[in-house]
Design a protein around this motif. Structure first.
Motif, PDB file in Angstrom:
ATOM      1  N   MET A 155      14.737  45.300 103.066  1.00  0.00           N
ATOM      2  CA  MET A 155      16.044  44.728 103.372  1.00  0.00           C
ATOM      3  C   MET A 155      16.268  43.430 102.598  1.00  0.00           C
ATOM      4  N   LEU A 156      15.263  42.569 102.561  1.00  0.00           N
ATOM      5  CA  LEU A 156      15.401  41.306 101.850  1.00  0.00           C
ATOM      6  C   LEU A 156      15.579  41.531 100.350  1.00  0.00           C
ATOM      7  N   LEU A 157      14.777  42.410  99.774  1.00  0.00           N
ATOM      8  CA  LEU A 157      14.893  42.683  98.347  1.00  0.00           C
ATOM      9  C   LEU A 157      16.243  43.285  97.998  1.00  0.00           C
ATOM     10  N   HIS A 158      16.680  44.256  98.771  1.00  0.00           N
ATOM     11  CA  HIS A 158      17.957  44.905  98.478  1.00  0.00           C
ATOM     12  C   HIS A 158      19.113  43.914  98.558  1.00  0.00           C
ATOM     13  N   ASN A 159      19.023  42.973  99.469  1.00  0.00           N
ATOM     14  CA  ASN A 159      20.100  41.993  99.579  1.00  0.00           C
ATOM     15  C   ASN A 159      20.145  41.038  98.389  1.00  0.00           C
ATOM     16  N   ILE A 160      19.006  40.517  97.981  1.00  0.00           N
ATOM     17  CA  ILE A 160      19.068  39.582  96.844  1.00  0.00           C
ATOM     18  C   ILE A 160      19.433  40.316  95.559  1.00  0.00           C
ATOM     19  N   GLU A 161      19.204  41.628  95.512  1.00  0.00           N
ATOM     20  CA  GLU A 161      19.631  42.448  94.369  1.00  0.00           C
ATOM     21  C   GLU A 161      21.087  42.889  94.485  1.00  0.00           C
ATOM     22  N   HIS A 162      21.747  42.551  95.606  1.00  0.00           N
ATOM     23  CA  HIS A 162      23.089  43.069  95.902  1.00  0.00           C
ATOM     24  C   HIS A 162      23.080  44.597  95.870  1.00  0.00           C
ATOM     25  N   PHE A 163      22.000  45.190  96.357  1.00  0.00           N
ATOM     26  CA  PHE A 163      21.844  46.641  96.385  1.00  0.00           C
ATOM     27  C   PHE A 163      22.051  47.248  94.995  1.00  0.00           C
ATOM     28  N   ASP A 164      21.241  46.743  94.072  1.00  0.00           N
ATOM     29  CA  ASP A 164      21.190  47.188  92.674  1.00  0.00           C
ATOM     30  C   ASP A 164      22.396  46.754  91.852  1.00  0.00           C
ATOM     31  N   PHE A 165      23.186  45.852  92.359  1.00  0.00           N
ATOM     32  CA  PHE A 165      24.295  45.306  91.572  1.00  0.00           C
ATOM     33  C   PHE A 165      23.904  43.884  91.178  1.00  0.00           C
ATOM     34  N   TYR A 166      23.201  43.790  90.062  1.00  0.00           N
ATOM     35  CA  TYR A 166      22.682  42.495  89.611  1.00  0.00           C
ATOM     36  C   TYR A 166      23.826  41.665  89.022  1.00  0.00           C
ATOM     37  N   PHE A 218       7.010  41.451  97.257  1.00  0.00           N
ATOM     38  CA  PHE A 218       7.424  42.781  97.700  1.00  0.00           C
ATOM     39  C   PHE A 218       7.910  43.708  96.592  1.00  0.00           C
ATOM     40  N   GLY A 219       8.306  43.169  95.442  1.00  0.00           N
ATOM     41  CA  GLY A 219       8.846  44.009  94.384  1.00  0.00           C
ATOM     42  C   GLY A 219       7.836  45.034  93.896  1.00  0.00           C
ATOM     43  N   GLY A 220       8.154  46.317  93.989  1.00  0.00           N
ATOM     44  CA  GLY A 220       7.249  47.365  93.581  1.00  0.00           C
ATOM     45  C   GLY A 220       6.095  47.599  94.536  1.00  0.00           C
ATOM     46  N   LYS A 221       6.077  46.900  95.689  1.00  0.00           N
ATOM     47  CA  LYS A 221       4.988  47.063  96.657  1.00  0.00           C
ATOM     48  C   LYS A 221       5.463  47.699  97.959  1.00  0.00           C
ATOM     49  N   SER A 222       6.648  47.310  98.436  1.00  0.00           N
ATOM     50  CA  SER A 222       7.118  47.810  99.728  1.00  0.00           C
ATOM     51  C   SER A 222       7.257  49.324  99.723  1.00  0.00           C
ATOM     52  N   ARG A 237       6.648  55.850  88.481  1.00  0.00           N
ATOM     53  CA  ARG A 237       6.642  56.117  89.921  1.00  0.00           C
ATOM     54  C   ARG A 237       6.500  57.600  90.246  1.00  0.00           C
ATOM     55  N   ILE A 238       6.855  58.458  89.309  1.00  0.00           N
ATOM     56  CA  ILE A 238       6.733  59.893  89.544  1.00  0.00           C
ATOM     57  C   ILE A 238       5.259  60.275  89.712  1.00  0.00           C
ATOM     58  N   PHE A 239       4.350  59.529  89.109  1.00  0.00           N
ATOM     59  CA  PHE A 239       2.920  59.756  89.295  1.00  0.00           C
ATOM     60  C   PHE A 239       2.372  58.934  90.460  1.00  0.00           C
ATOM     61  N   GLN A 240       2.871  57.716  90.600  1.00  0.00           N
ATOM     62  CA  GLN A 240       2.313  56.788  91.587  1.00  0.00           C
ATOM     63  C   GLN A 240       2.609  57.217  93.026  1.00  0.00           C
ATOM     64  N   LEU A 256       2.030  48.089  79.284  1.00  0.00           N
ATOM     65  CA  LEU A 256       2.623  47.241  80.310  1.00  0.00           C
ATOM     66  C   LEU A 256       2.965  48.046  81.552  1.00  0.00           C
ATOM     67  N   LEU A 257       3.440  49.274  81.362  1.00  0.00           N
ATOM     68  CA  LEU A 257       3.712  50.153  82.507  1.00  0.00           C
ATOM     69  C   LEU A 257       2.429  50.394  83.300  1.00  0.00           C
ATOM     70  N   ILE A 258       1.355  50.697  82.593  1.00  0.00           N
ATOM     71  CA  ILE A 258       0.081  50.982  83.261  1.00  0.00           C
ATOM     72  C   ILE A 258      -0.404  49.764  84.033  1.00  0.00           C
ATOM     73  N   VAL A 259      -0.418  48.608  83.372  1.00  0.00           N
ATOM     74  CA  VAL A 259      -0.915  47.385  84.009  1.00  0.00           C
ATOM     75  C   VAL A 259      -0.044  46.996  85.198  1.00  0.00           C
ATOM     76  N   THR A 260       1.277  47.125  85.041  1.00  0.00           N
ATOM     77  CA  THR A 260       2.190  46.776  86.131  1.00  0.00           C
ATOM     78  C   THR A 260       1.976  47.679  87.341  1.00  0.00           C
ATOM     79  N   SER A 261       1.834  48.978  87.105  1.00  0.00           N
ATOM     80  CA  SER A 261       1.636  49.901  88.226  1.00  0.00           C
ATOM     81  C   SER A 261       0.319  49.605  88.941  1.00  0.00           C
ATOM     82  N   TRP A 262      -0.725  49.292  88.197  1.00  0.00           N
ATOM     83  CA  TRP A 262      -2.013  48.957  88.822  1.00  0.00           C
ATOM     84  C   TRP A 262      -1.939  47.631  89.564  1.00  0.00           C
ATOM     85  N   SER A 263      -1.238  46.662  88.967  1.00  0.00           N
ATOM     86  CA  SER A 263      -1.082  45.353  89.612  1.00  0.00           C
ATOM     87  C   SER A 263      -0.349  45.489  90.941  1.00  0.00           C
TER      88      SER A 263
END
Length: 390
Positions: free
Chosen positions: A23-34, A59-63, A210-213, A273-280
């Protein structure tokens, strides 16, 4: 006939915690309207930047990974409950995923970043592995977490590492979406989200691994259920997870934050970078889950998140409907006025209201409204009355 009504309180609370953080992430993102509002004071911009960076760090990429882990855990509970009765839950689970896809498509009308429809499709991966041994399930999950397609791209880039790459394909879809978010009617937004927006999100999910993760986390959640790691006597397990995940996260985060220090060409850097980010993100998700579980066993006040967790489907869909009506142009148009700090305040209020609504509803009903529909439709035609809270 009723299923086993026992459930682990920590699962409800952890799921509720994930809902609140989303909820917090979606709000600061304006629900994907940056959109950055014009005319904000410099001091407020600085505060907004701190809030934005802090929430995305936490929370980004973790929740959504927490949600995926618990999705697999819930599958195990349902599968195990039916197995003890000599029944095979897999066909019923496939039908349950079809229903979830329906909920996801409805939610996608309001918020094109919907995760329910993606979970519904990728959840099919649990069916063929449900009867495999723990060793085989873990092996498959590890292969998926390694991001195999990104490694293929990396190998293909080695002969020409400095090749210039175009923008990810998803960006074009999101650029189109910004126009109808700002100026479209409700009907135009809903149609745009179901067509243009949905294609953009699918492509983005592929581009970011994310299709693999996601199916890997489903499988790890199923294994967590088999091993009983969410029971109260598992503090030693979660302490070990916290230590290992923290040690793994630190170097991965440093690598992710400063990819320019790698001194490699763009064609090589992007898949790495995709690999490292997904692992992080995976490592820090485990830090969050381990910390939450350890605190929950000694600090029962964290059960305040449980009502949200018990109504996670309803809460997720409602926040999409309410949030987009607040920020998009067809509604209040608050995207024009709210930076991260004000949007976070709105998110906190909405999360508190959702929590209180959940408390009120669950005092009168055993499940949330959408959970009840999902449950009854899952068992339609079974000829039995099944009462379950998962």
């Amino acid at each position: 006939m009723t299923t086993n009504n026992s459930r682990l309180d920590v699962i409800d609370a952890l799921r509720g915690f994930a809902i609140a953080s989303i909820m917090l992430l979606h709000n600061i993102e304006h629900f994907d309207f940056y959109f950055l509002p014009a005319g904000l004071p410099d001091g407020l911009k600085a505060v907004d930047k701190v809030i934005w960076n802090s929430l995305f760090f936490l929370f980004g990429g973790k929740s959504y990974l927490i949600f995926a882990l618990l999705f697999g855990m819930t599958f195990y509970i349902q599968y195990h409950n039916r197995e003890r009765r000599g029944e095979d839950f897999r066909a019923r689970f496939a039908w349950r995923l079809v229903l979830l896809l329906g909920f996801g498509l409805i939610n996608s009308m309001f918020y094109h970043g919907d995760i329910l429809s993606i979970y519904a499709v990728l959840g099919l991966a649990l069916i063929p592995v449900a009867r495999l041994s723990n060793r085989w399930v873990l092996a498959i999950a590890v292969v998926l977490l390694l991001q195999p397609y990104a490694w293929i791209e990396f190998i293909q880039a080695l002969p020409n590492p400095n090749q210039k790459l175009g923008d990810p394909a998803s960006w074009a879809y999101f650029g189109i979406a910004n126009d109808y978010f700002a100026h479209g009617s409700a009907a135009q937004v809903w149609w745009g989200n179901l067509t243009n927006g949905k294609m953009g999100v699918i492509r983005w999910s592929w581009e970011n691994g994310r299709i693999f993760q996601i199916p890997a986390l489903f499988m790890l959640g199923m294994l967590a259920g088999r091993k009983g790691v969410f029971k109260e006597d598992s503090q030693a397990f979660w302490l070990k997870v916290l230590l290992i995940a923290s040690l793994v996260f630190i170097p991965l985060y440093l690598l992710k934050t400063w990819p320019e220090a790698w001194s490699v060409g763009q064609a090589v850097q992007r898949p790495l970078l995709l690999i490292v980010t997904s692992w992080s993100n995976m490592a820090f998700m485990l830090v969050l889950v381990a910390t939450f579980c350890l605190l929950f066993y000694s600090q029962r006040w964290l059960a305040i998140f449980s009502p949200l967790g018990r109504m996670s489907l309803t809460s997720y869909v409602v926040q999409s409907i309410v949030g987009t009506s607040i920020y998009y142009g067809f509604g209040l148009g608050m995207y024009k006025y709210t930076g991260a700090s004000f949007a976070m305040a709105i998110g906190i209020v909405l999360a508190l209201l959702q929590r209180q609504f959940s408390v009120w509803w669950l005092a009168r009903h055993s499940q949330g409204p959408l959970e009840t529909v999902w449950h009854r439709m899952t068992w339609i035609g079974s000829g039995t009355l099944v009462q379950a809270k998962n």
